[in-house]
Design a protein around this motif. Sequence first.
Motif, short mmCIF file in Angstrom:
data_model
loop_
_atom_site.label_atom_id
_atom_site.label_comp_id
_atom_site.label_asym_id
_atom_site.label_seq_id
_atom_site.Cartn_x
_atom_site.Cartn_y
_atom_site.Cartn_z
N GLN A 1 11.54 0.10 -0.58
CA GLN A 1 10.55 -0.94 -0.49
C GLN A 1 9.18 -0.41 -0.91
OE1 GLN A 1 12.84 -0.73 2.33
NE2 GLN A 1 11.94 1.31 2.64
N GLY A 2 8.36 -1.33 -1.44
CA GLY A 2 7.02 -0.94 -1.83
C GLY A 2 6.12 -2.14 -1.98
N GLY B 1 11.60 -4.92 -3.04
CA GLY B 1 12.48 -3.83 -2.63
C GLY B 1 13.87 -3.96 -3.20
N ALA B 2 14.73 -3.03 -2.82
CA ALA B 2 16.13 -3.02 -3.24
C ALA B 2 16.95 -2.39 -2.12
CB ALA B 2 16.29 -2.21 -4.53
N THR B 3 18.14 -2.91 -1.92
CA THR B 3 19.02 -2.36 -0.88
C THR B 3 20.43 -2.18 -1.43
OG1 THR B 3 19.60 -4.57 -0.05
CG2 THR B 3 17.71 -3.47 0.98
N GLY B 4 21.17 -1.32 -0.78
CA GLY B 4 22.56 -1.08 -1.15
C GLY B 4 23.23 -0.30 -0.04
N ASP B 5 24.41 0.17 -0.31
CA ASP B 5 25.17 0.89 0.72
C ASP B 5 24.43 2.14 1.17
OD1 ASP B 5 27.25 1.56 2.42
OD2 ASP B 5 28.32 2.69 0.89
N MET C 1 0.81 -1.22 0.00
CA MET C 1 0.00 0.00 0.00
C MET C 1 0.85 1.27 0.00
SD MET C 1 -2.95 -1.08 2.73
CE MET C 1 -1.80 -1.71 3.95
N THR C 2 2.17 1.07 -0.13
CA THR C 2 3.07 2.19 0.15
C THR C 2 4.39 1.98 -0.57
OG1 THR C 2 2.10 2.35 2.36
CG2 THR C 2 4.20 3.45 2.04
N PHE C 3 5.10 3.08 -0.89
CA PHE C 3 6.49 2.97 -1.33
C PHE C 3 7.32 3.97 -0.56
CE2 PHE C 3 4.22 5.70 -4.25
CZ PHE C 3 5.07 6.74 -4.58
N SER C 4 8.53 3.57 -0.20
CA SER C 4 9.37 4.41 0.64
C SER C 4 10.83 4.15 0.38
CB SER C 4 9.07 4.16 2.12
OG SER C 4 9.46 2.86 2.51
N VAL D 1 8.71 0.83 -10.22
CA VAL D 1 8.63 1.86 -9.19
C VAL D 1 9.89 1.82 -8.32
CG1 VAL D 1 7.36 2.71 -7.19
CG2 VAL D 1 6.11 1.81 -9.17
N VAL D 2 10.22 0.63 -7.82
CA VAL D 2 11.43 0.47 -7.00
C VAL D 2 12.68 0.69 -7.84
CG1 VAL D 2 12.80 -1.24 -5.74
CG2 VAL D 2 10.37 -0.98 -5.25
#
Length: 277
Positions: A116-117, A107-111, A1-4, A125-126
Motif C-alpha cells: 500500500q502507498g 495498493g495490491a494484495t495477494g497470497d 505519505m508512505t509506501f509499505s 511504485v506499488v
Amino acid sequence: MTFSIVARSADGTAHGVAVASKFLGAGAVVPAAAAGIGAVATQSYANLAYRPQALALLSTGVDADGTVRALIAGDAGPVTHRQVGVVSTQGPGAGFTGDQCHPWAGGATGDGYAIQGNMLAGPQVVADMETTWLAGADEPRLQYRLLGALRAGDLAGGDRRGRQSAALLVVAKGMGYGGTSDIVADLRVDDHPDPVAELARLLELHTLYFERPDPATLIPLTGAIADEVRTRLATAGHTGADLDEELASWAGIENLEERVVPGSIDPLVLDQLRTKS
C-alpha cells in the motif's frame, strides 16, 4: 505519505513489514507484527490503535480481510484518509485505502502480502513492489525479500515529496537474539537523505552480527585453520589453552557471539578475525 509492504514468509513461519516515507521516524508509527499471528501497517493519517487491534483480532483467528473490515468499522476517526495493510498466518493479505487519501494512493494484495502507498509518484511504485516481491519467492529470508520490494518502490519514485525514513520489522517464533526473542530484525532509519539504502546497510550489519551461521559453511577448527586462529587470537590477547573458549571470548567482545559454534568457525567470523588481527 508512505509506501509499505506487509507479508509472511513462504513457509509461513515469519511475518514482517517494510516501510519508507517522507516522514520522521515512520518505523515508530507504521509497523507492528507478532510471531505466529501476523503483521499490520497503518499509514496516511495513521491510526496507531490499529496495531494492537489488528494483532488481537488475528490472534483470535479472524482472517486478514475480516481484520481490515473490523478496523475500519470500529474507527471513529477520518477513515476516508486512512490506509492499512494486514497479513495473517494463511491466505491472502488485505488492505484498505480511503477515498480521500492524497494521490496517488492505492495498493495490491495477494497470497501472503499486502502492498500500500499514498502520496506516491504514481501507480508504478506499488506495481514494481509487487513484481519484485513475487519474483523473490526463492529468497528464504523474509527481511531481504521485504527490503527488495521496498527498494523497488523507492526506485520507482516512492513518496512524491522525497525521502526521509525507512524501517524493517520481522518476527518469527524463537528466532530472535539468543533464541529468547521472536524479533528477527527491527531496524529503523528515522531521518536520512537516502533511508532505504541506509536500511540495506544496517541489514547487512544485522546479518553479520545476529544471524546464526549456516552449518554447511562451518570450517572445522583443526590443522592449519586452528593454528591460524590460535595465532591471531593471541595477538588480540586471547592466549588460553582452550581454543573454543578463547574464540568465544573474542567473538563476544566483537558482538559475534551468535555465530560461535564449538569445534568450528564461521567463515564470516574468520574474515572478521583476519581483518582485526
